[in-house]
Design an enzyme around this catalytic site. Structure first.
Site, PDB file in Angstrom:
ATOM      1  N   SER A  10     -13.291  -5.869   1.726  1.00 56.97           N
ATOM      2  CA  SER A  10     -13.957  -4.733   0.658  1.00 56.97           C
ATOM      3  C   SER A  10     -15.443  -5.775   1.377  1.00 56.97           C
ATOM      4  O   SER A  10     -16.182  -6.165   0.219  1.00 56.97           O
ATOM      5  CB  SER A  10     -13.686  -5.785  -0.733  1.00 56.97           C
ATOM      6  N   PHE A  68     -19.025   0.096  -2.894  1.00 57.02           N
ATOM      7  CA  PHE A  68     -20.496   0.052  -3.984  1.00 57.02           C
ATOM      8  C   PHE A  68     -21.901   0.000  -2.981  1.00 57.02           C
ATOM      9  O   PHE A  68     -22.688   0.695  -2.884  1.00 57.02           O
ATOM     10  CB  PHE A  68     -20.474  -1.533  -4.234  1.00 57.02           C
ATOM     11  N   SER A  95     -22.301   3.636  -1.903  1.00 57.34           N
ATOM     12  CA  SER A  95     -22.577   5.040  -2.802  1.00 57.34           C
ATOM     13  C   SER A  95     -23.627   4.437  -3.957  1.00 57.34           C
ATOM     14  O   SER A  95     -24.254   5.345  -5.200  1.00 57.34           O
ATOM     15  CB  SER A  95     -21.382   5.274  -3.472  1.00 57.34           C
ATOM     16  N   GLY A 152     -17.983  -4.010  -0.918  1.00 56.70           N
ATOM     17  CA  GLY A 152     -18.128  -3.878  -2.353  1.00 56.70           C
ATOM     18  C   GLY A 152     -17.523  -2.860  -3.024  1.00 56.70           C
ATOM     19  O   GLY A 152     -17.700  -1.657  -3.756  1.00 56.70           O
ATOM     20  N   TYR A 198       0.774  -0.893   0.048  1.00 56.05           N
ATOM     21  CA  TYR A 198      -0.389  -0.013  -0.166  1.00 56.05           C
ATOM     22  C   TYR A 198       0.887   1.184   0.271  1.00 56.05           C
ATOM     23  O   TYR A 198       1.101   1.249   0.965  1.00 56.05           O
ATOM     24  CB  TYR A 198      -1.134   0.549   1.179  1.00 56.05           C
ATOM     25  N   HIS A 241       0.608 -11.913   1.973  1.00 58.95           N
ATOM     26  CA  HIS A 241      -1.221 -11.458   0.934  1.00 58.95           C
ATOM     27  C   HIS A 241      -1.058 -11.419  -0.487  1.00 58.95           C
ATOM     28  O   HIS A 241      -2.813 -12.063  -0.782  1.00 58.95           O
ATOM     29  CB  HIS A 241      -0.532 -10.229   0.338  1.00 58.95           C
TER      30      HIS A 241
END
Length: 343
Positions: free
Chosen positions: A208, A214, A217, A211, A62, A129
């Site tokens: 996540s 998603f 929003s 989503g 990251y 990871h």
């Protein structure tokens, strides 16, 4: 603001205890547009910890590397003792090329570098990871086991690993947690991976869970994305798929309105209701969103509401792959057998 109590849960069966909801820190530094201002992100992390969200998730990719440095700064002044710190190794950019490595030399070098950037003596939960499919998982795990014995790592995790990879890794040294994508629009892990984790007493960390924004929003998300946000290239957000996928958002939104909560809170509550062995780590860069996510812990769902949500979020309710081309997932995480390797 007065601190809000976030319940504590046991993650896996090796002794790690974390907040029932964590904080994914990726979007503060990488992949979702430009890095956010450091003082604001440190303030957000402190706010989360004070509210009881103490399970912090980062990775050396990251930034790359800048998110770990950010966390290192945020953990100063007595904060380190209050948190459970998770980071990851094994996925990196070598120039323009994306590379996955799990060889012992790399495992050790990556851990030492993360300890330095985070400015800590020990990592609470250290994940691979992505799985290096060029060598047996037992080889990678052997080095991770040494890092535990040396006190540099407390607990070991894997991210995006198949059921058989998890079993083989767990036989070398107990795995504490598996990190995987799990949400109302990513439910494929329920077939094999979740049952395997439960059989072996391994905790489940859902990344996540909204989503990738998603469920916060809906289709409007695409209009808000900055240049450089890699969600713009993800299959599910492409116009031909988004038109179909917005139906799922609208139906979940309808249920949330009836329930008196937001769509994202309902999506998060659904994950929380999967069991005490599941800890979602929604990411955010805004304190108001962090607060809303914490409030999802108070949303109680009946078995009927769970069933309704799951019928809405069935396999055919989503169009598009969850990852872009060339992104490794548990579906391609098998490694050679140790016997064939030695031969």
């Amino acid at each position: 603001m007065a601190s809000r109590r976030v319940p504590r849960v046991k993650l896996g069966s090796q002794g790690l205890e974390v907040s029932a909801q964590g904080l994914g820190c990726m979007g503060m530094s990488a992949f979702y547009g430009a890095p956010k201002p450091e003082p604001d992100m440190i303030n957000l992390i402190h706010h989360a910890v004070n509210a009881g969200v103490t399970f912090l998730d980062t990775s050396d990719i990251y930034g790359p590397k800048t998110n770990e440095i950010l966390l290192g700064k945020a953990l100063k002044g007595g904060v380190r003792e209050k948190v459970e710190l998770a980071t990851k190794f094994g996925a990196r950019f070598e120039g323009d090329q994306f590379e996955i490595r799990g060889d012992p030399e790399y495992v050790r070098a990556a851990c030492e570098a993360s300890l330095q950037r985070l400015d800590v003596d020990c990592i609470d939960l250290y994940y691979q990871h992505r799985i290096d499919t060029r060598l047996p998982i037992e080889i990678t795990m052997g080095e991770l086991k040494k890092l535990v014995e040396e006190g540099k790592v407390k607990y070991i995790g894997l991210s995006e690993a198949s059921a058989s990879t998890i079993r083989r890794a767990h036989a070398v040294h107990p795995i504490t947690a598996i990190q995987l994508e799990w949400s109302l629009w990513s439910r494929d892990v329920e077939q094999e991976i979740i049952p395997t984790c439960r059989e072996l007493g391994i905790g489940i960390v859902a990344y996540s869970p909204l989503g990738r924004g998603f469920f916060s929003s809906g289709p409007m998300l695409m209009e808000k994305l900055e240049d450089g946000d890699y969600r713009k290239h993800m299959p599910r957000f492409q116009p031909e798929n988004l038109e179909h996928n917005k139906i799922l958002y609208e139906r979940v939104n309808e249920l949330a309105t009836k329930k008196g909560c937001t769509t994202s809170q309902l999506a998060l509550a659904w994950i929380h209701h999967q069991g005490n062995d599941v800890v979602p780590i929604p990411g955010t860069t805004k304190i108001e969103n962090l607060e809303k996510n914490i409030e999802a812990l108070s949303v109680k769902l009946t078995p009927e509401e769970m069933a309704e949500l799951e019928s809405i979020a069935s396999a055919d309710s989503v169009k598009g792959a969850r990852s872009g081309a060339g992104i490794a997932t548990y579906l391609d995480s098998e490694t050679p057998s140790l016997s064939s390797w030695k031969a």
